[in-house]
Scaffold this motif. Structure first.
Motif, short mmCIF file in Angstrom:
data_model
loop_
_atom_site.label_atom_id
_atom_site.label_comp_id
_atom_site.label_asym_id
_atom_site.label_seq_id
_atom_site.Cartn_x
_atom_site.Cartn_y
_atom_site.Cartn_z
N ALA A 222 0.82 -1.21 0.00
CA ALA A 222 0.00 0.00 0.00
C ALA A 222 0.85 1.26 0.00
CB ALA A 222 -0.93 0.02 1.21
N ASN A 223 2.15 1.10 -0.29
CA ASN A 223 3.08 2.22 -0.28
C ASN A 223 3.20 2.85 1.10
OD1 ASN A 223 4.94 3.96 -1.51
ND2 ASN A 223 3.38 5.54 -1.86
N MET A 224 3.02 2.04 2.13
CA MET A 224 3.17 2.51 3.50
C MET A 224 4.49 2.00 4.05
SD MET A 224 0.48 4.29 3.91
CE MET A 224 0.53 4.61 5.67
N PRO A 225 5.21 2.83 4.79
CA PRO A 225 6.50 2.39 5.34
C PRO A 225 6.34 1.29 6.38
CG PRO A 225 5.88 4.54 6.21
CD PRO A 225 4.90 4.22 5.14
N ILE A 226 7.31 0.38 6.41
CA ILE A 226 7.27 -0.74 7.36
C ILE A 226 8.33 -0.52 8.41
CG2 ILE A 226 7.34 -3.24 7.60
CD1 ILE A 226 6.84 -3.47 4.63
N GLU A 227 7.91 -0.47 9.65
CA GLU A 227 8.84 -0.30 10.77
C GLU A 227 9.33 -1.66 11.24
OE1 GLU A 227 8.89 1.76 15.24
OE2 GLU A 227 7.03 1.61 14.08
N GLY A 228 10.59 -1.71 11.67
CA GLY A 228 11.12 -2.92 12.27
C GLY A 228 11.56 -4.00 11.30
N VAL A 229 11.87 -3.63 10.06
CA VAL A 229 12.41 -4.60 9.11
C VAL A 229 13.90 -4.80 9.42
CG1 VAL A 229 12.85 -5.11 6.69
CG2 VAL A 229 10.75 -3.92 7.34
N ASN A 230 14.31 -6.04 9.58
CA ASN A 230 15.72 -6.35 9.85
C ASN A 230 16.48 -6.47 8.54
OD1 ASN A 230 15.56 -6.54 12.75
ND2 ASN A 230 14.46 -8.47 12.46
N ILE A 231 17.60 -5.75 8.45
CA ILE A 231 18.47 -5.82 7.27
C ILE A 231 19.80 -6.41 7.73
CG2 ILE A 231 19.60 -4.54 5.43
CD1 ILE A 231 16.83 -2.77 7.17
N LYS A 232 20.16 -7.52 7.15
CA LYS A 232 21.37 -8.24 7.56
C LYS A 232 22.23 -8.53 6.34
CE LYS A 232 23.77 -10.56 10.72
NZ LYS A 232 24.31 -9.94 11.95
N ALA A 233 23.52 -8.20 6.43
CA ALA A 233 24.46 -8.48 5.35
C ALA A 233 25.22 -9.77 5.67
CB ALA A 233 25.44 -7.33 5.19
N ASN A 234 25.61 -10.50 4.60
CA ASN A 234 26.35 -11.75 4.82
C ASN A 234 27.75 -11.50 5.37
OD1 ASN A 234 27.30 -10.56 2.48
ND2 ASN A 234 27.63 -12.50 1.40
N THR A 235 28.17 -10.24 5.37
CA THR A 235 29.47 -9.89 5.94
C THR A 235 29.38 -9.51 7.41
OG1 THR A 235 29.15 -7.64 5.09
CG2 THR A 235 30.43 -9.17 3.73
N GLY A 236 28.15 -9.55 7.97
CA GLY A 236 28.00 -9.32 9.40
C GLY A 236 27.31 -8.03 9.76
N GLU A 237 27.29 -7.04 8.89
CA GLU A 237 26.65 -5.77 9.20
C GLU A 237 25.13 -5.93 9.26
OE1 GLU A 237 30.56 -5.15 7.34
OE2 GLU A 237 28.75 -6.24 6.76
N GLY A 238 24.49 -5.07 10.02
CA GLY A 238 23.04 -5.14 10.13
C GLY A 238 22.44 -3.89 10.72
N THR A 239 21.14 -3.69 10.47
CA THR A 239 20.40 -2.56 11.02
C THR A 239 18.91 -2.89 10.91
OG1 THR A 239 20.09 -0.15 10.92
CG2 THR A 239 20.26 -1.31 8.82
N ALA A 240 18.06 -1.92 11.24
CA ALA A 240 16.61 -2.10 11.14
C ALA A 240 15.98 -0.77 10.74
CB ALA A 240 16.03 -2.57 12.48
N THR A 241 14.79 -0.84 10.13
CA THR A 241 14.11 0.37 9.69
C THR A 241 13.45 1.08 10.87
OG1 THR A 241 12.11 -0.89 9.18
CG2 THR A 241 13.67 -0.55 7.39
N ASN A 242 13.33 2.40 10.73
CA ASN A 242 12.66 3.18 11.77
C ASN A 242 11.17 3.26 11.48
OD1 ASN A 242 12.32 5.06 9.73
ND2 ASN A 242 14.02 6.36 10.38
N SER A 243 10.49 4.16 12.19
CA SER A 243 9.03 4.23 12.07
C SER A 243 8.58 4.67 10.69
CB SER A 243 8.48 5.20 13.12
OG SER A 243 9.04 6.50 12.95
N ASN A 244 9.45 5.36 9.95
CA ASN A 244 9.09 5.78 8.60
C ASN A 244 9.65 4.85 7.53
OD1 ASN A 244 7.52 8.05 9.20
ND2 ASN A 244 9.34 9.33 9.45
N GLY A 245 10.14 3.69 7.94
CA GLY A 245 10.63 2.71 6.99
C GLY A 245 12.04 2.98 6.46
#
Length: 822
Positions: A33-56
């Motif tokens: 619906a073109n709405m931002p998703i909060e809390g999506v986990n982004i993980k790289a195979n090299t070990g780095e990672g983060t997550a989306t904020n309330s605005n995606g």
């Protein structure tokens, strides 16, 4: 020695810098619906990672010059994997769209419903809109089964909510307010609903006590969200009443997405079943589009456009209506000459820009324009006979009029034209203070330019006498003195109005969700302000008027074993007059008409439970509205004529109940009940029923399928409403005419078979090329009930009587339908 140490230090620094060569990937993650998703986990195979904020939004630093795989995961969506190989220092933007994971969809629904429940909003599944079509397909066909919503005309998309009229409902599409034509007086003339159900992603409806972020109307809010496509697709629907075609697409990089639909509607199947016979050509068509372009992760631009062309040509020939009682049956025979030609063309366009300043602040700018040109031309001569009906069973003249009690004729003429141009400019914003509280605000300017020519008259002749209007003051002393006064039409209205209205609106509201002694609580408080002024040629400029509308909501979900939710909402609601509310029955514009005021209080309870190990919910709401500065009106079919005077006060109270759940596994059905009482006091003469005083309402939407053949499905749409006041003749005192119409009873049945089910796998080549295919059969008004929407008043000078002849709606009608998705 120091030189060697210095060289070694530089070498180590150079090695460290070389080893830490990196690039940056950033973007925003959206749902369908073109709405931002909060809390999506982004993980790289090299070990780095983060997550989306309330605005995606997310930003991740990854190594450069090597292949890096990013994995995007969320509990309610399917995961996405993407490989990158970036140069040192390179920064790119990647905006994936996550699809809903069917295994987790129940969690998504529960979370969404929880948010809407505390706000007193009903959410309708878009798939239900596309499945349950009805005689007038659209979201309104589903709304009529909800408690508090009354529709007693299957030819119309107009609806009243908790005692309000058709003009008291707000409709938004993607936060953009939409409008309807002005001149329509009959459901026969109505075209398509503005909302294209094939483009809908989400439907939210509030029957009262809504938040300050919604506009200034007295009754309800219908908030529609059109979807942003995630892939290419085509959907089509064909039936004996018309058809529709919808296409959607998205670019390879995901920056552009668009959906467009065209619809065609021909109501001849329904109108030819009415009692009035003749040649009728009701043709309605429209084209809509919703486009989105994401310039960057922070800036999105949307466009909503609509073109609607509606033509209604009618040449009536004759009509026979039987009414009265078994002991005294009466029939009205009418022979017509003349025709009616109506045309409505509307054009609507809106741009909406979204700027995500940071993870907490979103700024929006909306600009829209609406233009309508409407024509209502007719010259119809109706010659009638009113008489007794032959009731002798077996007689060859059974059902025919044998003795005429009255004869007469009626000539109606109209040359009405309206040209309206409305522009809006609005800034909206929201600031997420923390994870539990949000501040929202808006400033909106509206300019309305109305050009209206009203020229219509009615001449009534009964038993050889031309009936004069009751307000005609010329003395008549016949037969002793010859009457030399002029022949005067019973009703004669001529007006030419050029009106401009400027409005400035603003709101601010604060919402917070927190806990108190292990109980979840939610509250919302806001205020709206609305300033407007009316000016025009030939009228004295109206004084600028301002109203302030405070509103609040409170909800608590106790930490009990039973799943219960309690809420209360209320505030002051105003409805500043639109053009139609400024024009009285003679066509005169009164610029200083005040805003109608209503005090709302709504008490609600939601009880969620399980039966047969399936989820159910019982929603109960009690409400009261105290109204002042009321602008009285008369209702003729769907045409509203205001007195343009704030000379009344009114009230409405009632109780609404709705039980919904999986009565059949895998399908949603509901049963609703409503009690309503609404009355008004005009000029302190005492309280009488308002035109929408529909005391009892029962509605049901039931879906089922054959267990051994799940592709064979059915729906049953039931509506029962007690009758509303049948109106009064022109110029008549509404206090004298309080006779109610008969109860409205209607049942629509639909049966469909899915030739291609999207959840199945097929080996046939032609079935592989189709995502979904179904064929259906529908029965409208299955029990052939005679429902009426209003009365035709026949006057008879000879008998000194005035008869209310009901205008019946459609009888039983059959339809076939074919739907496909590619």
């Amino acid at each position: 020695m120091k030189r060697i140490q210095f060289i070694l230090l530089l070498s180590l620094l150079f090695s460290a810098l070389s080893f830490s060569q990196s690039s940056i990937i950033r973007g925003v993650i959206l749902d369908e619906a073109n709405m931002p998703i909060e809390g999506v986990n982004i993980k790289a195979n090299t070990g780095e990672g983060t997550a989306t904020n309330s605005n995606g939004f997310y930003e991740l630093k990854v190594p450069s010059e090597i292949e890096v795989t990013l994995i995007f995961t969320h509990i309610s969506h399917k995961h996405v994997e993407q490989k990158f190989n970036l140069k040192n220092g390179q920064e790119i933007e990647y905006n994936p769209v996550l699809l809903i994971d069917v295994e987790q969809i129940a969690t998504v629904v529960i979370n969404t419903n929880t948010r809407l429940s505390i706000e007193g909003v009903v959410s309708i599944d878009p798939s239900t809109l596309r499945t349950i079509k009805g005689a007038q397909p659209g979201v309104e066909n589903i709304l009529k089964t909800l408690p508090g919503v009354n529709i007693s005309n299957e030819l119309s998309t107009q609806y009243s909510v908790r005692g309000g009229n058709f003009d008291e409902n707000l409709v938004y599409v993607n936060e953009i307010e939409v409008y309807r034509p002005f001149l329509i007086r009959s459901g026969n003339q109505e075209g398509l609903s503005f909302v294209n159900t094939d483009m809908v992603h989400n439907v939210d409806f509030s029957a009262g006590g809504f938040q300050a972020k919604y506009g200034d109307k007295l009754s309800s809010v219908l908030d529609i969200t059109y979807r942003n496509p995630v892939n290419f697709g085509i959907r089509t629907d064909l039936s004996l009443l018309g058809g529709s075609l919808t296409a959607e697409t998205v670019s390879k990089d995901g920056k552009f997405s668009g959906i467009a639909g065209v619809r065609y509607r021909d109501n001849s199947l329904l109108l030819n079943s009415l009692e009035t016979e003749g040649n009728v050509e009701p043709v309605f068509a429209d084209a809509q589009t919703y486009l989105t372009y994401r310039f960057s992760s922070k800036f999105h631009l949307n466009f909503l456009g609509n073109i609607s062309l509606n033509k209604y040509n009618f040449q009536p020939e004759n009509r026979q209506t039987n009414f009265g009682t078994l002991e005294d049956p009466i029939a009205l025979l009418v022979f017509y000459d003349g025709q009616e030609k109506d045309q409505y063309q509307t054009y609507f366009g809106a741009f909406k820009a979204n700027y995500f300043a940071n993870e907490d602040v979103t700024l929006k700018l909306v600009a829209s324009a609406y233009h309508t040109t409407e024509q209502e031309y007719f010259d119809i001569l109706a010659q009638y006979r009113l008489g007794e009906v032959n009731t002798n069973i077996g007689d060859e003249n059974l059902g025919e009029v044998e003795f005429s009690e009255g004869i007469g004729s009626q000539l109606t003429h109209a040359r009405n034209d309206l040209d309206a141009f409305i522009i809006n400019a609005e800034h909206r914003g929201d600031y997420k203070i923390d994870n539990e509280s949000t501040l929202e605000w808006s400033v909106k300017y509206t300019h309305e330019d109305i050009r209206d020519r009203l020229a219509e008259y009615e001449v009534i002749d009964s038993a050889g006498f031309s009936i004069r209007p009751p307000r005609f003051s010329e003395p008549n002393s016949q037969p002793y003195t010859p009457f030399a006064g002029p022949i005067t039409a019973f009703e004669n209205i001529r007006a030419l109005n050029f009106i401009k209205i400027n409005r400035l609106q603003a709101f601010a509201q604060y919402s917070k969700r927190t806990t108190w002694n292990d109980h979840e609580i939610f509250y919302n408080a806001g205020v709206r302000t609305h300033t407007w002024s009316v000016s025009g040629d030939g009228i004295s400029d109206g004084e600028a008027q301002t109203v302030v509308s405070p509103r609040a909501q409170f909800a608590i979900k106790p930490n009990w074993q039973k799943d219960m939710l309690f809420r209360v909402a209320g505030g002051l609601y105003y409805q500043p007059p639109f053009y139609r509310e400024l024009r009285d029955s003679s066509g005169t514009v009164k610029p200083n008409v005040k805003a109608q005021q209503s005090f709302h209080i709504v008490l609600g309870n939601e009880y969620s439970f399980e039966i047969w190990e399936r989820p159910f919910k019982l929603v109960t709401e009690a409400y009261y509205k105290g109204m002042s500065d009321v602008n009285p009106y008369t209702l003729e079919n769907v045409r509203i004529r205001y007195s343009a005077d704030n000379n009344a006060k009114a009230y409405a109270y009632g109780l609404d109940l709705r039980l919904n759940g999986e009565f059949v596994p895998g399908t949603e059905s509901w049963f609703s009940f409503g009690y309503l009482k609404t009355e008004e006091n005009i000029d302190n003469r005492g309280y009488i029923s308002r035109p929408t005083d529909q005391r009892l309402k029962f509605g049901a939407l039931f879906q089922d399928y054959v267990p051994n053949m799940p592709d064979l499905k059915m729906y049953l749409n039931l509506v029962y409403n007690t009758g509303v006041p049948g109106g009064s003749p022109s110029y008549a005192d509404p206090y004298v005419y309080q006779l109610r119409l008969r109860d409205y009873r209607r049942a629509d049945l639909g049966i469909s078979y899915q030739l291609v089910n999207p959840e199945k796998t097929y080996t046939s080549n032609w079935k592989k090329s189709v995502k979904e295919l179904s064929i259906g059969f529908e029965i409208y008004n299955m029990f052939n009930n005679q429902n009426s929407i209003t009365n035709t008043w026949v006057r008879d000078v000879y008998s000194k009587a005035q008869y209310a002849i009901p205008n019946y709606l459609t009888p039983r009608v059959f339809n076939v339908r074919l739907s496909a998705r590619f």
